[in-house]
Write a protein that holds these residues in place. Structure first.
Motif, PDB file in Angstrom:
ATOM      1  N   PHE A   1       4.724   2.360  -2.496  1.00 39.98           N
ATOM      2  CA  PHE A   1       3.505   1.676  -2.916  1.00 39.98           C
ATOM      3  C   PHE A   1       2.322   2.634  -3.023  1.00 39.98           C
ATOM      4  O   PHE A   1       2.162   3.549  -2.201  1.00 39.98           O
ATOM      5  CB  PHE A   1       3.123   0.577  -1.918  1.00 39.98           C
ATOM      6  CG  PHE A   1       3.885  -0.705  -2.087  1.00 39.98           C
ATOM      7  CD1 PHE A   1       4.006  -1.310  -3.329  1.00 39.98           C
ATOM      8  CD2 PHE A   1       4.470  -1.323  -0.995  1.00 39.98           C
ATOM      9  CE1 PHE A   1       4.700  -2.500  -3.479  1.00 39.98           C
ATOM     10  CE2 PHE A   1       5.160  -2.508  -1.127  1.00 39.98           C
ATOM     11  CZ  PHE A   1       5.280  -3.103  -2.380  1.00 39.98           C
ATOM     12  N   SER A   2       1.502   2.352  -4.037  1.00 43.35           N
ATOM     13  CA  SER A   2       0.150   2.905  -4.092  1.00 43.35           C
ATOM     14  C   SER A   2      -0.781   1.810  -3.578  1.00 43.35           C
ATOM     15  O   SER A   2      -0.848   0.716  -4.151  1.00 43.35           O
ATOM     16  CB  SER A   2      -0.225   3.279  -5.526  1.00 43.35           C
ATOM     17  OG  SER A   2      -1.605   3.594  -5.605  1.00 43.35           O
ATOM     18  N   ILE A   3      -1.471   2.083  -2.474  1.00 40.00           N
ATOM     19  CA  ILE A   3      -2.370   1.094  -1.869  1.00 40.00           C
ATOM     20  C   ILE A   3      -3.754   1.287  -2.482  1.00 40.00           C
ATOM     21  O   ILE A   3      -4.364   2.356  -2.340  1.00 40.00           O
ATOM     22  CB  ILE A   3      -2.419   1.270  -0.342  1.00 40.00           C
ATOM     23  CG1 ILE A   3      -1.004   1.162   0.238  1.00 40.00           C
ATOM     24  CG2 ILE A   3      -3.334   0.225   0.293  1.00 40.00           C
ATOM     25  CD1 ILE A   3      -0.921   1.534   1.703  1.00 40.00           C
ATOM     26  N   GLU A   4      -4.261   0.232  -3.145  1.00 33.47           N
ATOM     27  CA  GLU A   4      -5.487   0.372  -3.927  1.00 33.47           C
ATOM     28  C   GLU A   4      -6.524  -0.666  -3.497  1.00 33.47           C
ATOM     29  O   GLU A   4      -6.245  -1.870  -3.491  1.00 33.47           O
ATOM     30  CB  GLU A   4      -5.165   0.237  -5.418  1.00 33.47           C
ATOM     31  CG  GLU A   4      -4.120   1.267  -5.860  1.00 33.47           C
ATOM     32  CD  GLU A   4      -3.770   1.189  -7.334  1.00 33.47           C
ATOM     33  OE1 GLU A   4      -4.384   0.354  -8.046  1.00 33.47           O
ATOM     34  OE2 GLU A   4      -2.900   1.966  -7.777  1.00 33.47           O
ATOM     35  N   GLY A   5      -7.708  -0.183  -3.136  1.00 31.67           N
ATOM     36  CA  GLY A   5      -8.778  -1.048  -2.663  1.00 31.67           C
ATOM     37  C   GLY A   5      -9.747  -1.438  -3.763  1.00 31.67           C
ATOM     38  O   GLY A   5     -10.020  -0.652  -4.672  1.00 31.67           O
TER      39      GLY A   5
ATOM     40  N   VAL B   1      -6.910  -6.007  -1.729  1.00 36.56           N
ATOM     41  CA  VAL B   1      -6.099  -4.787  -1.642  1.00 36.56           C
ATOM     42  C   VAL B   1      -4.824  -5.048  -2.431  1.00 36.56           C
ATOM     43  O   VAL B   1      -4.176  -6.086  -2.251  1.00 36.56           O
ATOM     44  CB  VAL B   1      -5.756  -4.430  -0.182  1.00 36.56           C
ATOM     45  CG1 VAL B   1      -4.810  -3.226  -0.133  1.00 36.56           C
ATOM     46  CG2 VAL B   1      -7.019  -4.140   0.614  1.00 36.56           C
ATOM     47  N   GLU B   2      -4.478  -4.131  -3.317  1.00 35.75           N
ATOM     48  CA  GLU B   2      -3.263  -4.274  -4.113  1.00 35.75           C
ATOM     49  C   GLU B   2      -2.233  -3.230  -3.693  1.00 35.75           C
ATOM     50  O   GLU B   2      -2.574  -2.074  -3.428  1.00 35.75           O
ATOM     51  CB  GLU B   2      -3.576  -4.130  -5.608  1.00 35.75           C
ATOM     52  CG  GLU B   2      -4.470  -5.233  -6.152  1.00 35.75           C
ATOM     53  CD  GLU B   2      -4.646  -5.142  -7.666  1.00 35.75           C
ATOM     54  OE1 GLU B   2      -4.095  -4.180  -8.265  1.00 35.75           O
ATOM     55  OE2 GLU B   2      -5.316  -6.016  -8.249  1.00 35.75           O
ATOM     56  N   PHE B   3      -0.974  -3.663  -3.643  1.00 36.52           N
ATOM     57  CA  PHE B   3       0.148  -2.769  -3.365  1.00 36.52           C
ATOM     58  C   PHE B   3       0.913  -2.611  -4.680  1.00 36.52           C
ATOM     59  O   PHE B   3       1.659  -3.510  -5.098  1.00 36.52           O
ATOM     60  CB  PHE B   3       1.032  -3.350  -2.269  1.00 36.52           C
ATOM     61  CG  PHE B   3       0.321  -3.523  -0.950  1.00 36.52           C
ATOM     62  CD1 PHE B   3       0.369  -2.526   0.015  1.00 36.52           C
ATOM     63  CD2 PHE B   3      -0.417  -4.672  -0.690  1.00 36.52           C
ATOM     64  CE1 PHE B   3      -0.295  -2.679   1.224  1.00 36.52           C
ATOM     65  CE2 PHE B   3      -1.079  -4.834   0.514  1.00 36.52           C
ATOM     66  CZ  PHE B   3      -1.024  -3.834   1.474  1.00 36.52           C
ATOM     67  N   VAL B   4       0.698  -1.488  -5.345  1.00 40.67           N
ATOM     68  CA  VAL B   4       1.215  -1.272  -6.694  1.00 40.67           C
ATOM     69  C   VAL B   4       2.473  -0.413  -6.631  1.00 40.67           C
ATOM     70  O   VAL B   4       2.515   0.626  -5.948  1.00 40.67           O
ATOM     71  CB  VAL B   4       0.150  -0.597  -7.582  1.00 40.67           C
ATOM     72  CG1 VAL B   4       0.680  -0.407  -9.005  1.00 40.67           C
ATOM     73  CG2 VAL B   4      -1.138  -1.428  -7.593  1.00 40.67           C
ATOM     74  N   LYS B   5       3.487  -0.840  -7.360  1.00 40.81           N
ATOM     75  CA  LYS B   5       4.763  -0.116  -7.392  1.00 40.81           C
ATOM     76  C   LYS B   5       4.575   1.297  -7.941  1.00 40.81           C
ATOM     77  O   LYS B   5       3.912   1.498  -8.957  1.00 40.81           O
ATOM     78  CB  LYS B   5       5.761  -0.888  -8.260  1.00 40.81           C
ATOM     79  CG  LYS B   5       7.117  -0.223  -8.406  1.00 40.81           C
ATOM     80  CD  LYS B   5       8.020  -1.060  -9.306  1.00 40.81           C
ATOM     81  CE  LYS B   5       9.376  -0.393  -9.491  1.00 40.81           C
ATOM     82  NZ  LYS B   5      10.259  -1.205 -10.371  1.00 40.81           N
ATOM     83  N   ILE B   6       5.168   2.273  -7.258  1.00 44.19           N
ATOM     84  CA  ILE B   6       5.133   3.663  -7.729  1.00 44.19           C
ATOM     85  C   ILE B   6       6.456   3.969  -8.433  1.00 44.19           C
ATOM     86  O   ILE B   6       7.533   3.762  -7.870  1.00 44.19           O
ATOM     87  CB  ILE B   6       4.934   4.642  -6.550  1.00 44.19           C
ATOM     88  CG1 ILE B   6       3.583   4.386  -5.875  1.00 44.19           C
ATOM     89  CG2 ILE B   6       5.025   6.078  -7.023  1.00 44.19           C
ATOM     90  CD1 ILE B   6       3.332   5.253  -4.672  1.00 44.19           C
TER      91      ILE B   6
END
Length: 427
Positions: A356-360, A422-427
């Protein structure tokens, strides 16, 4: 020495004898006296000898008694020693047997069971349908996003924070919604608020008491006290008999297609598999409020949601979580955020291929530069929390977008709540 004394007494006895006696007695007085003297002397001698022998015998007996006692004591001590040795041997054998038995038990019995229990599994809904953090409310006015069902309720400030204050017996409010007569709660929803309860309880009714009819069900009302929750026949106390009266607590409620769970802070206290009716609205009541007994609530949120995180990941390639909360203008996680973070950690452990890419993200309030930095710091905080939970750091990255990517309007409290995420984006 006794013989001379006796012979001296004989002449005295002869002198004392009168002539009359002498004439009447025809016995040999002199011989009689001598004979009696001999007898007495012999008896005296016998007594003396007997006495001497008695003493000698006592002495001899004493000597033999001491010897016997010493010998007996030795025998007794020997017996005692034997008994002690025997006991020691028995004890040693007992311990050995016990240890042996324990060893056997260890091979037979399995280890003590290890409890695995998730006491906090609350995950907020991902779409906010009602939000009130009391921003901009005037002290002493009725809260603008609510309607009054009964009593007296006003906005106030407690320790510098805006709160809703219940100050009359039976006071109750309902959220101000469009078409309140209709069912405005989805099948899957969550309710959250902070509560300050001085004593007794706050009630959460699962219908709009002003605009909707009561379902007349025993599960229609949740009682929240400083130490427990009760919903119909379900009830539970906080662990360790904790009592949070006169302090802030976070109340969370989750409804999923008939199932209902309720929590105080990070502990689940209610878990009902079948509520028995359809919740259609919400009313919050402080039955025991009064001028000298104020109840307070703040940070109220109702949200819709329910799709599993893994399904969202497969469908959208990302997981949006606006239930991860931070202190105002800080990157410090609030305790109620851990439900979501626990779920993400469990998902990543079950699926080690996920990265995951954790994005605020923030809303538009405040300075752009400040919001950008804040979003980066918050994303890094979430990454650190997951790393502490055992997720390898190489499976995670973090970044912040500030207010640049809104998903809703920043013109309403609900829109701003959806943008703070907060988004958990697939890497």
């Amino acid at each position: 020495m006794k013989y001379p004394v006796i012979y001296l007494m004989i002449p005295a006895l002869l002198i004392l004898l009168s002539p009359e006696i002498k004439s009447q007695v025809r016995v040999d007085v002199k011989g009689k006296v001598n004979s009696e003297a001999d007898n007495r002397a012999n008896r005296a001698t016998d007594r003396a000898i007997d006495a001497g022998f008695d003493k000698l015998e006592e002495g001899i007996k004493g000597v033999f008694k001491k010897k016997d006692k010493s010998a007996t004591g030795k025998k007794t001590d020997a017996k005692k020693t034997d008994a002690v040795d025997s006991d020691a041997e028995d004890t040693s054998e007992g311990i050995s047997a016990s240890e042996k038995k324990a060893g056997e038990n260890k091979t037979v019995r399995s280890a003590d069971p290890v409890l695995s229990w998730s006491k906090y599994d609350f995950v907020p809904g991902d779409k906010v349908i009602f939000e009130d953090n009391l921003t901009g409310e005037r002290n002493g006015e009725f809260p603008s996003r609510w309607d009054l069902e009964e009593g007296t309720i006003e906005c106030a400030s407690l320790d510098g924070e805006n709160v809703i204050m219940f100050r009359q017996y039976g006071s109750a409010i309902i959220p101000y919604m469009k078409n309140p007569e209709s069912d405005y709660l989805p099948d899957i929803f969550t309710i959250e608020f902070d509560a300050f309860i001085p004593h007794d309880h706050i009630e959460v009714l699962f219908y709009d008491a002003r605009n909707q009819s009561s379902p007349h069900n025993s599960n229609e009302k949740l009682y929240v006290t400083g130490e427990r929750m009760e919903l119909g026949s379900a009830e539970s106390n906080l662990p360790g008999n904790a009592n949070l009266e006169k302090s802030w607590m976070h109340v969370s409620i989750a409804h999923t297609s008939g199932k209902m769970k309720a929590y105080i802070n990070e502990t689940r206290l209610i878990n009902i598999p079948n509520l028995g009716f359809n919740p259609t609205g919400i009313t919050i009541r402080a039955l025991h409020a009064g001028d000298e007994s104020h109840y307070y609530i703040r940070n109220i949120r109702i949200a819709e949601g329910g799709v599993s995180y893994y399904d969202r990941y497969l469908q959208d390639g990302k997981i949006i979580a606006n239930g991860i909360r931070f202190d105002v203008n800080k990157a410090t996680l609030k305790p109620e955020s851990m439900g979501i973070i626990n779920e993400i950690a469990a998902l990543m452990k079950q699926h080690p291929e996920i990265k995951f890419s954790i994005e605020g993200h923030t809303d538009s309030d405040g300075d752009d530069t400040f919001n950008q930095t804040l979003s980066e710091q918050r994303a890094a905080t979430v990454k650190a929390a997951l790393t502490k939970m055992g997720i390898a750091s190489e499976r995670l990255s973090s970044k912040g977008w500030g207010e640049s990517k809104p998903v809703d309007s920043n013109g309403t409290p609900e829109g701003k709540a959806n943008n703070r995420r907060v988004e958990f984006v697939k890497i």
